[in-house]
Design a protein around this motif. Structure first.
Motif, PDB file in Angstrom:
ATOM      1  N   GLU A  35       0.830  -1.207   0.000  1.00 16.87           N
ATOM      2  CA  GLU A  35       0.000   0.000   0.000  1.00 16.87           C
ATOM      3  C   GLU A  35       0.864   1.256   0.000  1.00 16.87           C
ATOM      4  OE1 GLU A  35      -3.727   2.099   0.148  1.00 16.87           O
ATOM      5  OE2 GLU A  35      -3.172   0.036  -0.366  1.00 16.87           O
ATOM      6  N   LYS A 167      -3.922  -0.140   5.654  1.00 12.07           N
ATOM      7  CA  LYS A 167      -4.105   1.005   4.757  1.00 12.07           C
ATOM      8  C   LYS A 167      -3.905   2.334   5.480  1.00 12.07           C
ATOM      9  CE  LYS A 167      -7.005  -0.988   1.153  1.00 12.07           C
ATOM     10  NZ  LYS A 167      -8.242  -0.841   0.334  1.00 12.07           N
ATOM     11  N   THR A 168      -4.430   2.448   6.692  1.00 15.35           N
ATOM     12  CA  THR A 168      -4.278   3.713   7.408  1.00 15.35           C
ATOM     13  C   THR A 168      -2.846   3.916   7.884  1.00 15.35           C
ATOM     14  OG1 THR A 168      -5.018   2.693   9.493  1.00 15.35           O
ATOM     15  CG2 THR A 168      -6.683   3.773   8.126  1.00 15.35           C
ATOM     16  N   LYS A 171      -0.805   4.987   4.856  1.00 12.10           N
ATOM     17  CA  LYS A 171      -1.101   6.386   4.541  1.00 12.10           C
ATOM     18  C   LYS A 171      -0.400   7.318   5.528  1.00 12.10           C
ATOM     19  CE  LYS A 171      -5.055   9.346   3.339  1.00 12.10           C
ATOM     20  NZ  LYS A 171      -5.072  10.398   4.372  1.00 12.10           N
TER      21      LYS A 171
END
Length: 267
Positions: A35, A167-168, A171
Motif C-alpha cells: 500500500e 491502509k491507514t 497512509k
C-alpha cells in the motif's frame, strides 16, 4: 524522490520471519509495504521493493535487502517492521505504539519525516513512542541513503491490533514522507514522464493551496528554494525519474532547480 522500501523479514513460515502474536509481522509488513509503494508512486516518487523472500537466516535477509538497493541511487530507505514485547494480548485499554529508528539525527529532512510518521500514527490512536537512535541496526548502518526503520505497532498488544489497519498505517507513513496530506487530489496527481530532454513548457496542476516545491536537487531531500502556484507556467528541461529540471529558477551560480513531474501538465 527515489526510495528503496522493504519489509524487514522473510515470508511467514520461513526462518527469520519476524514477530508473531495476535498478528504476524511478516504478513502485515508486506501488506503495509504494498500500500505504501502505491501511495508514494502516486505522488510522483520512484519506489523499489527490496524485500527479501528467500533468506537463509536473519543476517542473510538483512544482507540481501541492502544488496537489492545498491545501484538504485536512492534518496531514502524505508524498512517496515512490527514490534513485540508488550505481552498484552488481552488488552489493558492502552496502546503500546509506533516508533521510528534512525542511524543518527544529522539529516533534518529525514528526522522531520520520522517525527511526522510518529505523529500521524498517534492520530490513528497509537501511542507515539517517538524517534529513536538505532545505530547498531544493520539496515540503518549499511545503506548508503538515509534510512528509517518503522515499527508500526506491537503484534502482542490487543489495543494496538484493534487500532492497526494496513491502509491507514501506510497512509500515515506516506504522508510523513511526502510532507503533506494525501487525499482526493492525490488521485489526480498521477502524471508520469519518461526520462529525457523535453525543452518545452509545462503547467502546474493539482497542487491546490500547497503549491509545488522547487528544490536544489531531485527528490524531497533537496532544499526548497521556491514554490510554484497552481496554474504557473514553467520551462521544462531534462526529466529524470519523473523530476524535471528548469533554469527559470536557479540557485547558487546559475544552477538548475528541480520539481516533481507528478504535478506538471505539458502544454
Amino acid at each position: 524522490m527515489i526510495i528503496n522500501a522493504h519489509a524487514g523479514h522473510n515470508p511467514d513460515n520461513l526462518v527469520a520471519c519476524g514477530a508473531v502474536g495476535l498478528i504476524k509481522e511478516s504478513t502485515e509488513a508486506r501488506k503495509v509495504l504494498a500500500e505504501l509503494i502505491k501511495l508514494l508512486e502516486a505522488e510522483g516518487n520512484t519506489v523499489f521493493d527490496c524485500t527479501c523472500n528467500d533468506g537463509h537466516s536473519q543476517d542473510d535477509v538483512l544482507y540481501k535487502i541492502v544488496a537489492k538497493g545498491k545501484g538504485n541511487n536512492a534518496d531514502l530507505e524505508v524498512s517496515i517492521h512490527f514490534n513485540s514485547g508488550a505481552d498484552d494480548e488481552k488488552g489493558d485499554g492502552k496502546t503500546t505504539g509506533i516508533e521510528v529508528f534512525l542511524y543518527d539525527f544529522k539529516n533534518p529532512t529525514v528526522v522531520k519525516m520520522a517525527e511526522a510518521i510518529c505523529n500521524n500514527g498517534s492520530k490513528l490512536g497509537l501511542k507515539n513512542r517517538g524517534v529513536k537512535l538505532g545505530p547498531k541496526l544493520y539496515v540503518l548502518r549499511k545503506t548508503k541513503a538515509p534510512a528509517m526503520l518503522i515499527e508500526c505497532c506491537f503484534v502482542d498488544d490487543l489495543d494496538d491490533c484493534r487500532v492497526y489497519n494496513y491502509k491507514t498505517i501506510a497512509k500515515a507513513i506516506a504522508e510523513g514522507i511526502v510532507g503533506h496530506p494525501i487525499g482526493s487530489n492525490s488521485s489526480k496527481s498521477l502524471n508520469k514522464y519518461e526520462n529525457g530532454d523535453y525543452n518545452r513548457k509545462g503547467r502546474v496542476v493539482n497542487v491546490g493551496s500547497e503549491g509545488l516545491n522547487v528544490r536544489t536537487k531531485r527528490g524531497i531531500s533537496g532544499d526548497i528554494v521556491a514554490t510554484l502556484k497552481e496554474g504557473d507556467i514553467v520551462n521544462l528541461n531534462y526529466c529524470l525519474n519523473n523530476w524535471f529540471s528548469t533554469y527559470d529558477i536557479t540557485h547558487g551560480v546559475g544552477e538548475p532547480t528541480f520539481f516533481s513531474g507528478a504535478y506538471i501538465e505539458l502544454i
